[in-house]
Design a protein around this motif. Structure first.
Motif, PDB file in Angstrom:
ATOM      1  N   TYR A  28       2.361   1.900  -3.489  1.00 42.84           N
ATOM      2  CA  TYR A  28       1.342   2.212  -4.248  1.00 42.84           C
ATOM      3  C   TYR A  28       1.224   3.779  -3.981  1.00 42.84           C
ATOM      4  O   TYR A  28       1.084   4.664  -4.945  1.00 42.84           O
ATOM      5  CB  TYR A  28       0.001   1.584  -4.214  1.00 42.84           C
ATOM      6  CG  TYR A  28       0.197   0.213  -4.599  1.00 42.84           C
ATOM      7  CD1 TYR A  28       0.810  -0.161  -5.759  1.00 42.84           C
ATOM      8  CD2 TYR A  28      -0.653  -0.801  -3.841  1.00 42.84           C
ATOM      9  CE1 TYR A  28       0.818  -1.475  -6.328  1.00 42.84           C
ATOM     10  CE2 TYR A  28      -0.600  -2.075  -4.467  1.00 42.84           C
ATOM     11  CZ  TYR A  28       0.066  -2.603  -5.539  1.00 42.84           C
ATOM     12  OH  TYR A  28       0.141  -3.689  -6.036  1.00 42.84           O
ATOM     13  N   HIS A  29       0.898   4.157  -2.844  1.00 45.87           N
ATOM     14  CA  HIS A  29       0.926   5.642  -2.451  1.00 45.87           C
ATOM     15  C   HIS A  29       1.976   6.511  -3.153  1.00 45.87           C
ATOM     16  O   HIS A  29       1.653   7.498  -3.712  1.00 45.87           O
ATOM     17  CB  HIS A  29       0.737   5.879  -0.902  1.00 45.87           C
ATOM     18  CG  HIS A  29       0.751   7.272  -0.555  1.00 45.87           C
ATOM     19  ND1 HIS A  29      -0.480   7.966  -0.578  1.00 45.87           N
ATOM     20  CD2 HIS A  29       1.706   8.115  -0.127  1.00 45.87           C
ATOM     21  CE1 HIS A  29      -0.044   9.406  -0.113  1.00 45.87           C
ATOM     22  NE2 HIS A  29       1.218   9.173  -0.114  1.00 45.87           N
ATOM     23  N   ASN A  39       5.724   4.829 -12.870  1.00 46.49           N
ATOM     24  CA  ASN A  39       5.222   3.383 -13.037  1.00 46.49           C
ATOM     25  C   ASN A  39       6.306   2.634 -11.906  1.00 46.49           C
ATOM     26  O   ASN A  39       7.435   3.069 -11.691  1.00 46.49           O
ATOM     27  CB  ASN A  39       5.108   2.920 -14.328  1.00 46.49           C
ATOM     28  CG  ASN A  39       6.723   2.848 -14.837  1.00 46.49           C
ATOM     29  OD1 ASN A  39       7.797   2.231 -14.443  1.00 46.49           O
ATOM     30  ND2 ASN A  39       6.847   3.615 -15.963  1.00 46.49           N
ATOM     31  N   MET A  85       3.962   5.741  -5.494  1.00 45.76           N
ATOM     32  CA  MET A  85       3.622   5.862  -7.031  1.00 45.76           C
ATOM     33  C   MET A  85       2.691   6.858  -7.622  1.00 45.76           C
ATOM     34  O   MET A  85       2.857   7.760  -8.546  1.00 45.76           O
ATOM     35  CB  MET A  85       2.982   4.329  -7.892  1.00 45.76           C
ATOM     36  CG  MET A  85       4.114   3.170  -7.718  1.00 45.76           C
ATOM     37  SD  MET A  85       3.467   1.966  -8.329  1.00 45.76           S
ATOM     38  CE  MET A  85       4.019   0.735  -7.199  1.00 45.76           C
ATOM     39  N   ASN A  86       1.484   6.728  -6.905  1.00 45.79           N
ATOM     40  CA  ASN A  86       0.470   8.043  -7.374  1.00 45.79           C
ATOM     41  C   ASN A  86       1.134   9.396  -7.125  1.00 45.79           C
ATOM     42  O   ASN A  86       0.680  10.192  -7.915  1.00 45.79           O
ATOM     43  CB  ASN A  86      -0.814   7.279  -6.493  1.00 45.79           C
ATOM     44  CG  ASN A  86      -1.465   6.251  -6.902  1.00 45.79           C
ATOM     45  OD1 ASN A  86      -1.286   5.983  -8.058  1.00 45.79           O
ATOM     46  ND2 ASN A  86      -2.129   5.787  -6.078  1.00 45.79           N
ATOM     47  N   LYS A  87       1.778   9.518  -6.025  1.00 50.64           N
ATOM     48  CA  LYS A  87       2.106  10.797  -5.625  1.00 50.64           C
ATOM     49  C   LYS A  87       3.162  11.204  -6.448  1.00 50.64           C
ATOM     50  O   LYS A  87       3.036  12.600  -6.894  1.00 50.64           O
ATOM     51  CB  LYS A  87       2.675  10.772  -4.106  1.00 50.64           C
ATOM     52  CG  LYS A  87       3.312  12.156  -3.571  1.00 50.64           C
ATOM     53  CD  LYS A  87       3.955  11.739  -2.159  1.00 50.64           C
ATOM     54  CE  LYS A  87       4.531  13.162  -1.776  1.00 50.64           C
ATOM     55  NZ  LYS A  87       5.035  13.404  -0.462  1.00 50.64           N
ATOM     56  N   TRP A  88       4.051  10.478  -6.824  1.00 54.14           N
ATOM     57  CA  TRP A  88       5.232  10.806  -7.827  1.00 54.14           C
ATOM     58  C   TRP A  88       4.935  10.762  -9.246  1.00 54.14           C
ATOM     59  O   TRP A  88       5.566  10.996 -10.170  1.00 54.14           O
ATOM     60  CB  TRP A  88       6.518   9.879  -7.300  1.00 54.14           C
ATOM     61  CG  TRP A  88       7.012  10.342  -6.048  1.00 54.14           C
ATOM     62  CD1 TRP A  88       6.740  11.621  -5.439  1.00 54.14           C
ATOM     63  CD2 TRP A  88       7.817   9.520  -5.370  1.00 54.14           C
ATOM     64  NE1 TRP A  88       7.578  11.437  -4.184  1.00 54.14           N
ATOM     65  CE2 TRP A  88       8.179  10.152  -4.213  1.00 54.14           C
ATOM     66  CE3 TRP A  88       8.520   8.410  -5.422  1.00 54.14           C
ATOM     67  CZ2 TRP A  88       8.862   9.906  -3.023  1.00 54.14           C
ATOM     68  CZ3 TRP A  88       8.921   7.614  -4.364  1.00 54.14           C
ATOM     69  CH2 TRP A  88       9.420   8.445  -3.359  1.00 54.14           C
ATOM     70  N   GLN A  89       3.651  10.035  -9.676  1.00 52.24           N
ATOM     71  CA  GLN A  89       3.301   9.758 -10.773  1.00 52.24           C
ATOM     72  C   GLN A  89       4.288   9.058 -11.574  1.00 52.24           C
ATOM     73  O   GLN A  89       4.862   9.188 -12.811  1.00 52.24           O
ATOM     74  CB  GLN A  89       2.992  11.055 -11.745  1.00 52.24           C
ATOM     75  CG  GLN A  89       1.698  11.831 -11.053  1.00 52.24           C
ATOM     76  CD  GLN A  89       0.421  10.960 -11.440  1.00 52.24           C
ATOM     77  OE1 GLN A  89      -0.110  10.865 -12.486  1.00 52.24           O
ATOM     78  NE2 GLN A  89      -0.083  10.429 -10.441  1.00 52.24           N
ATOM     79  N   ASP A 130       0.773  -1.319   0.152  1.00 53.25           N
ATOM     80  CA  ASP A 130       0.074  -0.098  -0.005  1.00 53.25           C
ATOM     81  C   ASP A 130       0.925   1.443  -0.246  1.00 53.25           C
ATOM     82  O   ASP A 130       0.659   2.310  -0.714  1.00 53.25           O
ATOM     83  CB  ASP A 130      -1.047  -0.071   1.206  1.00 53.25           C
ATOM     84  CG  ASP A 130      -1.791  -1.255   1.376  1.00 53.25           C
ATOM     85  OD1 ASP A 130      -1.068  -2.424   1.021  1.00 53.25           O
ATOM     86  OD2 ASP A 130      -3.050  -1.041   1.545  1.00 53.25           O
TER      87      ASP A 130
END
Length: 196
Positions: free
Chosen positions: A130-131, A139, A133-137, A127
């Motif tokens: 994943y957080h 892959n 990854m989303n924060k930094w945009q 988790d």
């Protein structure tokens, strides 16, 4: 797997960036936790009140440990170089936030993102990665997760990120076979990144 594709390095904290000398034998005795049981999972079997009492025991050990920590070999040099090169830098730890923050501030580590068990399910749950990854945009293959424990390698695998095992000078045969990279210290990782 390749170090060339990396845009972010995420670290475990204890015995990866800074030392930890928690007496786990004593801690397990105080929690009445079997040797083969994960400490945090052990707490889940109890009601809220007992869970909080046991959690406070763990937290006390972590905070005492934080006051006596030292930098692991290569930590300062690697973080400094990554900062200069513009990598995203994060820490994901099973520690409580108070102890983790104490360690990071005490050693003046410029960590952009610190995630603890208080914000996300603890490793090896993915988790927290994943957080980030989303924060930094980014892959998954643009992130390397670095740690000294098989939980760290599992966390990376569960998030489909690249993984790096640091053996702290112990036999390389201790490295989990699933790790994409393995080095005796963080200096080995630094030297490999420099030649990418």
């Amino acid at each position: 797997m390749s170090l060339h594709t990396l845009k972010a390095i995420v670290f475990d904290l204890d015995n990866t960036l800074v030392s930890s000398n928690i007496n786990f034998t004593l801690l397990r005795q105080q929690l009445n936790c079997p040797q083969d049981c994960d400490l945090l999972m052990h707490l889940e079997q109890f009601g809220d009140q007992e869970q909080q009492r046991l959690s406070n025991i763990i937290r006390d050990h972590e905070i005492q440990d934080a006051a006596a920590s030292s930098l692991m070999p290569g930590a300062k040099e690697l973080i400094h170089w990554l900062t200069q090169q513009g990598y995203f830098i994060g820490v994901i730890t099973r520690n409580c936030r108070s102890a983790a923050t104490t360690k990071i501030l005490a050693h003046q580590l410029p960590i952009e993102s610190l995630l603890t068990r208080e914000e996300f399910a603890p490793k090896p749950a993915p988790d927290s990665l994943y957080h980030l990854m989303n924060k930094w945009q980014l892959n998954p293959q643009e992130i390397l997760y670095v740690g000294d424990h098989y939980y760290d390698i599992e966390t990376a695998i569960n998030a489909n990120c690249q993984s790096c095992f640091i053996s702290n000078g112990l036999s390389e045969s201790n490295a989990p076979s699933q790790a994409n990279f393995s080095y005796p210290t963080l200096l080995g990782l630094l030297n490999s990144l420099k030649v990418c």
